[in-house]
Scaffold this active site. Structure first.
Site, PDB file in Angstrom:
ATOM      1  N   GLN A  17       0.824  -1.202   0.000  1.00 14.32           N
ATOM      2  CA  GLN A  17       0.000   0.000   0.000  1.00 14.32           C
ATOM      3  C   GLN A  17       0.865   1.260   0.000  1.00 14.32           C
ATOM      4  O   GLN A  17       1.915   1.301   0.630  1.00 14.32           O
ATOM      5  CB  GLN A  17      -0.899   0.009   1.229  1.00 14.32           C
ATOM      6  CG  GLN A  17      -2.015  -1.002   1.155  1.00 14.32           C
ATOM      7  CD  GLN A  17      -2.946  -0.942   2.348  1.00 14.32           C
ATOM      8  OE1 GLN A  17      -2.981  -1.836   3.167  1.00 14.32           O
ATOM      9  NE2 GLN A  17      -3.718   0.120   2.444  1.00 14.32           N
ATOM     10  N   SER A  98       5.132  -5.782   3.057  1.00  9.19           N
ATOM     11  CA  SER A  98       3.828  -5.851   3.717  1.00  9.19           C
ATOM     12  C   SER A  98       2.834  -6.601   2.820  1.00  9.19           C
ATOM     13  O   SER A  98       3.001  -7.782   2.538  1.00  9.19           O
ATOM     14  CB  SER A  98       3.347  -4.446   4.082  1.00  9.19           C
ATOM     15  OG  SER A  98       2.169  -4.481   4.837  1.00  9.19           O
ATOM     16  N   LEU A  99       1.811  -5.904   2.328  1.00  7.66           N
ATOM     17  CA  LEU A  99       0.845  -6.521   1.432  1.00  7.66           C
ATOM     18  C   LEU A  99       1.518  -7.214   0.251  1.00  7.66           C
ATOM     19  O   LEU A  99       1.051  -8.254  -0.235  1.00  7.66           O
ATOM     20  CB  LEU A  99      -0.121  -5.449   0.917  1.00  7.66           C
ATOM     21  CG  LEU A  99      -1.052  -5.871  -0.213  1.00  7.66           C
ATOM     22  CD1 LEU A  99      -2.132  -6.801   0.306  1.00  7.66           C
ATOM     23  CD2 LEU A  99      -1.655  -4.645  -0.878  1.00  7.66           C
ATOM     24  N   ARG A 123      -8.417  -9.132   4.756  1.00 10.79           N
ATOM     25  CA  ARG A 123      -7.345  -8.530   5.556  1.00 10.79           C
ATOM     26  C   ARG A 123      -7.604  -7.038   5.734  1.00 10.79           C
ATOM     27  O   ARG A 123      -7.488  -6.489   6.838  1.00 10.79           O
ATOM     28  CB  ARG A 123      -6.002  -8.761   4.848  1.00 10.79           C
ATOM     29  CG  ARG A 123      -4.754  -8.215   5.553  1.00 10.79           C
ATOM     30  CD  ARG A 123      -3.541  -8.567   4.698  1.00 10.79           C
ATOM     31  NE  ARG A 123      -2.265  -8.174   5.309  1.00 10.79           N
ATOM     32  CZ  ARG A 123      -1.619  -7.035   5.061  1.00 10.79           C
ATOM     33  NH1 ARG A 123      -2.163  -6.138   4.235  1.00 10.79           N
ATOM     34  NH2 ARG A 123      -0.454  -6.776   5.619  1.00 10.79           N
ATOM     35  N   HIS A 207       0.749  -2.928  11.375  1.00 12.89           N
ATOM     36  CA  HIS A 207       1.954  -3.589  11.912  1.00 12.89           C
ATOM     37  C   HIS A 207       2.277  -3.237  13.358  1.00 12.89           C
ATOM     38  O   HIS A 207       3.411  -3.421  13.792  1.00 12.89           O
ATOM     39  CB  HIS A 207       3.175  -3.310  11.021  1.00 12.89           C
ATOM     40  CG  HIS A 207       2.974  -3.706   9.596  1.00 12.89           C
ATOM     41  ND1 HIS A 207       2.789  -5.015   9.221  1.00 12.89           N
ATOM     42  CD2 HIS A 207       2.894  -2.975   8.466  1.00 12.89           C
ATOM     43  CE1 HIS A 207       2.613  -5.066   7.909  1.00 12.89           C
ATOM     44  NE2 HIS A 207       2.659  -3.845   7.429  1.00 12.89           N
ATOM     45  N   GLN A 256       2.370 -10.938  10.538  1.00  9.94           N
ATOM     46  CA  GLN A 256       2.740  -9.735   9.790  1.00  9.94           C
ATOM     47  C   GLN A 256       1.804  -8.563  10.083  1.00  9.94           C
ATOM     48  O   GLN A 256       2.202  -7.405  10.023  1.00  9.94           O
ATOM     49  CB  GLN A 256       2.723 -10.052   8.291  1.00  9.94           C
ATOM     50  CG  GLN A 256       3.322  -8.984   7.408  1.00  9.94           C
ATOM     51  CD  GLN A 256       2.628  -8.915   6.070  1.00  9.94           C
ATOM     52  OE1 GLN A 256       1.447  -8.609   5.991  1.00  9.94           O
ATOM     53  NE2 GLN A 256       3.372  -9.208   5.012  1.00  9.94           N
TER      54      GLN A 256
END
Length: 320
Positions: A17, A98-99, A123, A207, A256
């Site tokens: 993102q 991340s994503l 998510r 996170h 994560q």
């Protein structure tokens, strides 16, 4: 192990993102049919036209977490498919910020795209519902050592949550937590000499410990999702390891959500494995810039349009 010297020294990474924009991949879609096909595949699962949203906006809708995540997943997968369709070399390993880790798992053959679309949409929903609107925030802290940022968070937290969550490059750390605690940390960081300390335009404090309820809610869908051994090793954000067993992959995807993204260590790990070229597959050049700051010996190749695709292919062929 791969025998091709380029393949042995190439890693592909996928952005998360923040790299999305209205109109992304429009030029690549004109020359690579895989782009539209990938978005159509995702749209069938989502129940709305993802390509139309990505191309026409509005930006506020695209920037909603539950819309951004499928959009970035499809975008990274589309670039990977365009790369393979153009006979780009197979990488030695992959990673995603991340994503982007979900995109890496799709492209490595561990997750089907349709299953991953369902996962990242949920998510996003779990993340959005874990923290009431306005109560969470994130900020970028530039120009301070990692430990200094950790110390600032410890002082600023008081009775709330704020922690360092993205170690993006030396001197670039993102923090997340309760809005008040993040704002206190910004002021402290400026007092301690940070070059910049600015809130980010996000609605979810990713996170950090505030995402633990999201991880618990998300765990059920993860456990129901078919995950296989990756055909290409994927380095995970939370502990900079590769996992072959589905249980290990599931655990790290769940962790994560509330643990830091260790991107500096990830890129350093790639370099330690003999990687000398890091290709960023997806819109923008964010990870390419981080790669240069982490290890100047690495060559970064962003791929997001026909020209950058042609340039990356030519670079890899020169090295073969």
């Amino acid at each position: 192990m791969n025998q091709n010297p380029v393949e042995n020294s190439l890693a592909i990474v996928f952005p998360g993102q923040g790299s999305q924009s209205v109109g992304m991949l429009a030029a690549l879609a004109e020359t690579s049919p895989e782009v539209r096909r990938t978005f159509e595949e995702a749209s069938a699962i989502l129940g709305y036209d993802l390509w139309k949203l990505v191309q026409e906006g509005p930006g506020e809708e695209l920037n909603k977490t539950e819309k951004t995540q499928p959009a970035m997943l499809a975008a990274g997968t589309a670039v990977w498919r365009a790369w393979t369709d153009a006979e780009g070399p197979r990488p030695f390993c992959m990673a995603g910020h991340s994503l982007g880790e979900y995109t890496a798992l799709v492209c490595a053959g561990s997750l089907k795209l349709t299953a991953a679309v369902e996962l990242v949409q949920e998510r996003g929903r779990c993340m959005q519902s874990a923290v009431p609107d306005g109560s969470g925030a994130m900020a970028a802290i530039l120009g301070l050592e990692d430990d200094a940022v950790r110390d600032i968070c410890a002082v600023a937290a008081e009775d709330e949550v704020v922690s360092a969550v993205n170690f993006n490059s030396p001197g670039q750390v993102v923090i997340a937590g309760h809005t008040g605690a993040v704002e206190r940390a910004i002021l402290l960081a400026r007092e301690k000499g940070a070059k910049r300390a600015i809130k980010l335009p996000v609605s979810v404090p990713s996170h950090c410990a505030l995402m633990k309820p999201a991880a618990e809610a998300f765990g059920q869908l993860l456990n129901e999702t078919e995950i296989g051994k990756p055909d290409i090793p994927v380095i995970h954000n939370v502990d900079v390891t590769r996992q072959d067993e589905p249980s290990g992959i599931r655990a790290r995807l769940q962790q994560q959500l509330y643990q830091p993204v260790r991107w500096v260590e990830t890129i350093q790990h790639l370099a330690g494995q003999g990687i000398n070229t890091v290709l960023e597959a997806g819109p923008g050049k964010v990870l390419n810039g981080l790669t240069r700051r982490i290890d100047k010996s690495l060559t970064g190749l962003p791929v997001y349009d026909p020209d950058s695709l042609a340039s990356a292919l030519a670079s890899c062929r020169r090295d073969s």
